[in-house]
Scaffold this motif. Structure first.
Motif, PDB file in Angstrom:
ATOM      1  N   HIS A  42       7.999   3.038   4.812  1.00  0.00           N
ATOM      2  CA  HIS A  42       7.472   4.352   4.417  1.00  0.00           C
ATOM      3  C   HIS A  42       8.564   5.206   3.778  1.00  0.00           C
ATOM      4  O   HIS A  42       8.335   5.836   2.735  1.00  0.00           O
ATOM      5  CB  HIS A  42       6.893   5.055   5.639  1.00  0.00           C
ATOM      6  N   ASN A  43       9.742   5.222   4.368  1.00  0.00           N
ATOM      7  CA  ASN A  43      10.842   6.014   3.803  1.00  0.00           C
ATOM      8  C   ASN A  43      11.304   5.452   2.458  1.00  0.00           C
ATOM      9  O   ASN A  43      11.662   6.212   1.553  1.00  0.00           O
ATOM     10  CB  ASN A  43      12.012   6.051   4.786  1.00  0.00           C
ATOM     11  N   GLU A  44      11.287   4.121   2.330  1.00  0.00           N
ATOM     12  CA  GLU A  44      11.712   3.515   1.060  1.00  0.00           C
ATOM     13  C   GLU A  44      10.706   3.790  -0.045  1.00  0.00           C
ATOM     14  O   GLU A  44      11.088   4.113  -1.183  1.00  0.00           O
ATOM     15  CB  GLU A  44      11.904   2.016   1.254  1.00  0.00           C
ATOM     16  N   PHE A  45       9.417   3.666   0.267  1.00  0.00           N
ATOM     17  CA  PHE A  45       8.398   3.933  -0.748  1.00  0.00           C
ATOM     18  C   PHE A  45       8.332   5.415  -1.089  1.00  0.00           C
ATOM     19  O   PHE A  45       8.030   5.775  -2.230  1.00  0.00           O
ATOM     20  CB  PHE A  45       7.033   3.448  -0.254  1.00  0.00           C
ATOM     21  N   LYS A  46       8.610   6.254  -0.106  1.00  0.00           N
ATOM     22  CA  LYS A  46       8.562   7.702  -0.348  1.00  0.00           C
ATOM     23  C   LYS A  46       9.629   8.133  -1.336  1.00  0.00           C
ATOM     24  O   LYS A  46       9.428   9.080  -2.105  1.00  0.00           O
ATOM     25  CB  LYS A  46       8.729   8.443   0.987  1.00  0.00           C
ATOM     26  N   ALA A  47      10.768   7.434  -1.341  1.00  0.00           N
ATOM     27  CA  ALA A  47      11.839   7.782  -2.278  1.00  0.00           C
ATOM     28  C   ALA A  47      11.469   7.459  -3.722  1.00  0.00           C
ATOM     29  O   ALA A  47      12.059   8.017  -4.648  1.00  0.00           O
ATOM     30  CB  ALA A  47      13.125   7.059  -1.892  1.00  0.00           C
ATOM     31  N   LEU A  48      10.492   6.564  -3.917  1.00  0.00           N
ATOM     32  CA  LEU A  48      10.087   6.193  -5.268  1.00  0.00           C
ATOM     33  C   LEU A  48       8.989   7.080  -5.830  1.00  0.00           C
ATOM     34  O   LEU A  48       8.711   7.008  -7.037  1.00  0.00           O
ATOM     35  CB  LEU A  48       9.607   4.731  -5.290  1.00  0.00           C
ATOM     36  N   LEU A  49       8.354   7.884  -4.989  1.00  0.00           N
ATOM     37  CA  LEU A  49       7.225   8.697  -5.412  1.00  0.00           C
ATOM     38  C   LEU A  49       7.579  10.175  -5.374  1.00  0.00           C
ATOM     39  O   LEU A  49       8.560  10.577  -4.745  1.00  0.00           O
ATOM     40  CB  LEU A  49       6.011   8.436  -4.505  1.00  0.00           C
ATOM     41  N   LEU A  50       6.764  10.965  -6.054  1.00  0.00           N
ATOM     42  CA  LEU A  50       6.931  12.414  -6.005  1.00  0.00           C
ATOM     43  C   LEU A  50       6.545  12.941  -4.629  1.00  0.00           C
ATOM     44  O   LEU A  50       5.748  12.327  -3.918  1.00  0.00           O
ATOM     45  CB  LEU A  50       6.065  13.075  -7.080  1.00  0.00           C
ATOM     46  N   PRO A  51       7.076  14.102  -4.231  1.00  0.00           N
ATOM     47  CA  PRO A  51       6.711  14.651  -2.910  1.00  0.00           C
ATOM     48  C   PRO A  51       5.217  14.880  -2.739  1.00  0.00           C
ATOM     49  O   PRO A  51       4.697  14.804  -1.625  1.00  0.00           O
ATOM     50  CB  PRO A  51       7.497  15.972  -2.867  1.00  0.00           C
ATOM     51  N   SER A  52       4.506  15.147  -3.835  1.00  0.00           N
ATOM     52  CA  SER A  52       3.062  15.393  -3.730  1.00  0.00           C
ATOM     53  C   SER A  52       2.265  14.110  -3.551  1.00  0.00           C
ATOM     54  O   SER A  52       1.063  14.169  -3.265  1.00  0.00           O
ATOM     55  CB  SER A  52       2.576  16.112  -4.995  1.00  0.00           C
ATOM     56  N   HIS A  53       2.901  12.957  -3.706  1.00  0.00           N
ATOM     57  CA  HIS A  53       2.199  11.684  -3.595  1.00  0.00           C
ATOM     58  C   HIS A  53       2.770  10.815  -2.472  1.00  0.00           C
ATOM     59  O   HIS A  53       2.531   9.610  -2.440  1.00  0.00           O
ATOM     60  CB  HIS A  53       2.282  10.905  -4.908  1.00  0.00           C
ATOM     61  N   THR A  54       3.525  11.414  -1.566  1.00  0.00           N
ATOM     62  CA  THR A  54       4.128  10.610  -0.498  1.00  0.00           C
ATOM     63  C   THR A  54       3.090  10.069   0.478  1.00  0.00           C
ATOM     64  O   THR A  54       3.349   9.087   1.174  1.00  0.00           O
ATOM     65  CB  THR A  54       5.157  11.451   0.274  1.00  0.00           C
ATOM     66  N   GLY A  55       1.915  10.698   0.553  1.00  0.00           N
ATOM     67  CA  GLY A  55       0.883  10.198   1.454  1.00  0.00           C
ATOM     68  C   GLY A  55       0.363   8.832   1.056  1.00  0.00           C
ATOM     69  O   GLY A  55      -0.165   8.096   1.901  1.00  0.00           O
ATOM     70  N   SER A  56       0.508   8.475  -0.215  1.00  0.00           N
ATOM     71  CA  SER A  56       0.029   7.174  -0.672  1.00  0.00           C
ATOM     72  C   SER A  56       0.919   6.021  -0.208  1.00  0.00           C
ATOM     73  O   SER A  56       0.557   4.858  -0.412  1.00  0.00           O
ATOM     74  CB  SER A  56      -0.068   7.156  -2.196  1.00  0.00           C
ATOM     75  N   THR A  57       2.060   6.326   0.399  1.00  0.00           N
ATOM     76  CA  THR A  57       2.918   5.246   0.894  1.00  0.00           C
ATOM     77  C   THR A  57       2.238   4.445   1.996  1.00  0.00           C
ATOM     78  O   THR A  57       2.511   3.248   2.146  1.00  0.00           O
ATOM     79  CB  THR A  57       4.242   5.815   1.427  1.00  0.00           C
ATOM     80  N   MET A  58       1.352   5.067   2.754  1.00  0.00           N
ATOM     81  CA  MET A  58       0.654   4.337   3.809  1.00  0.00           C
ATOM     82  C   MET A  58      -0.245   3.252   3.227  1.00  0.00           C
ATOM     83  O   MET A  58      -0.474   2.220   3.861  1.00  0.00           O
ATOM     84  CB  MET A  58      -0.167   5.312   4.664  1.00  0.00           C
ATOM     85  N   LEU A  59      -0.755   3.479   2.014  1.00  0.00           N
ATOM     86  CA  LEU A  59      -1.555   2.450   1.359  1.00  0.00           C
ATOM     87  C   LEU A  59      -0.718   1.211   1.077  1.00  0.00           C
ATOM     88  O   LEU A  59      -1.151   0.076   1.325  1.00  0.00           O
ATOM     89  CB  LEU A  59      -2.147   3.007   0.067  1.00  0.00           C
ATOM     90  N   PHE A  60       0.501   1.420   0.593  1.00  0.00           N
ATOM     91  CA  PHE A  60       1.357   0.282   0.258  1.00  0.00           C
ATOM     92  C   PHE A  60       1.908  -0.386   1.508  1.00  0.00           C
ATOM     93  O   PHE A  60       2.119  -1.596   1.519  1.00  0.00           O
ATOM     94  CB  PHE A  60       2.489   0.746  -0.653  1.00  0.00           C
ATOM     95  N   VAL A  61       2.148   0.380   2.573  1.00  0.00           N
ATOM     96  CA  VAL A  61       2.568  -0.224   3.836  1.00  0.00           C
ATOM     97  C   VAL A  61       1.446  -1.079   4.410  1.00  0.00           C
ATOM     98  O   VAL A  61       1.678  -2.183   4.920  1.00  0.00           O
ATOM     99  CB  VAL A  61       2.994   0.873   4.831  1.00  0.00           C
ATOM    100  N   ALA A  62       0.208  -0.583   4.316  1.00  0.00           N
ATOM    101  CA  ALA A  62      -0.935  -1.371   4.790  1.00  0.00           C
ATOM    102  C   ALA A  62      -1.130  -2.624   3.946  1.00  0.00           C
ATOM    103  O   ALA A  62      -1.458  -3.703   4.469  1.00  0.00           O
ATOM    104  CB  ALA A  62      -2.199  -0.512   4.762  1.00  0.00           C
TER     105      ALA A  62
END
Length: 224
Positions: free
Chosen positions: A55-75
């Motif tokens: 989650h922290n690694e994917f969050k660094a690649l996305l904008l702060p407004s789209h950090t919630g979508s990291t759960m999709l990629f983790v799933a």
């Protein structure tokens, strides 16, 4: 010969026009309720650590407004990893080696990203077709190249995952088929090589699920 080898990856039993072997894909849903009532164990704590790191690694690649979508990629990582490891078990159907499953994961994600990007960030999507600093004479060719590379992305994601999963299983099957014709001295070498290949396939299962999730995150970051 090749048809017989590839036939081992096809579903062999069905009921109500639906292959029963595909139900192994949904086996992970049976373990989800244990998270909510079972006591935390070392395995659950390790898995929580892995998901938080992703989650922290994917969050660094996305904008702060789209950090919630990291759960999709983790799933998505969890689903692919679970099915990859299930395919390493004997007599278990390997669903992640089929284009039906891999393309079902990549194509809807790509279509959703394209619709969202062209509707909400049209100028950015047009600007992405021509990299900065491209000479004027090469702009039409760059637009064509970038368009083709963008269109084939879901196919490359699906083929990469399916090809890597099926290649190792074919190699294990080919080496295992030579067992009855070998002597006792060579069988020990064969078993040792099979164990090494199984360890390699376990690493490939983790790497390919991680690559699929990371590339999906990178494709999402390009439309922001």
């Amino acid at each position: 010969m090749m048809a017989n080898l590839l036939s081992i990856f096809e579903p062999s039993s069905s009921n109500f026009l639906f292959p029963l072997n595909w139900f192994i894909t949904f086996l992970g849903l049976m373990f989800m309720p244990f998270i909510y009532w079972a006591f935390p164990s070392r395995w659950s704590l390790l898995w929580n650590k892995i998901t938080c790191t992703l989650h922290n690694e994917f969050k660094a690649l996305l904008l702060p407004s789209h950090t919630g979508s990291t759960m999709l990629f983790v799933a998505m990582f969890s689903l692919i990893l679970f099915n990859n490891f299930l395919g390493l078990l004997p007599y278990v159907f390997n669903s992640s080696s089929h284009m039906v499953m891999t393309l079902s994961l990549s194509l809807p994600l790509w279509v959703t990203l394209m619709i969202y990007g062209w509707v909400n960030h049209t100028q950015h999507m047009f600007a992405h077709l021509v990299p900065q600093g491209t000479p004027a004479a090469l702009m039409p060719f760059m637009v064509l190249i970038e368009t083709i590379s963008n269109i084939i992305r879901p196919g490359t994601l699906a083929i990469r995952l399916a090809a890597n999963m099926i290649a190792g299983h074919l190699l294990l099957t080919l080496l295992g088929g030579t067992g009855p014709s070998l002597t006792y001295s060579l069988i020990s070498i064969l078993i040792f090589s099979q164990i090494l290949l199984l360890i390699l396939e376990s690493a490939v299962a983790v790497i390919q699920s991680y690559v699929f999730a990371v590339l999906s995150t990178l494709y999402t970051s390009e439309i922001n």
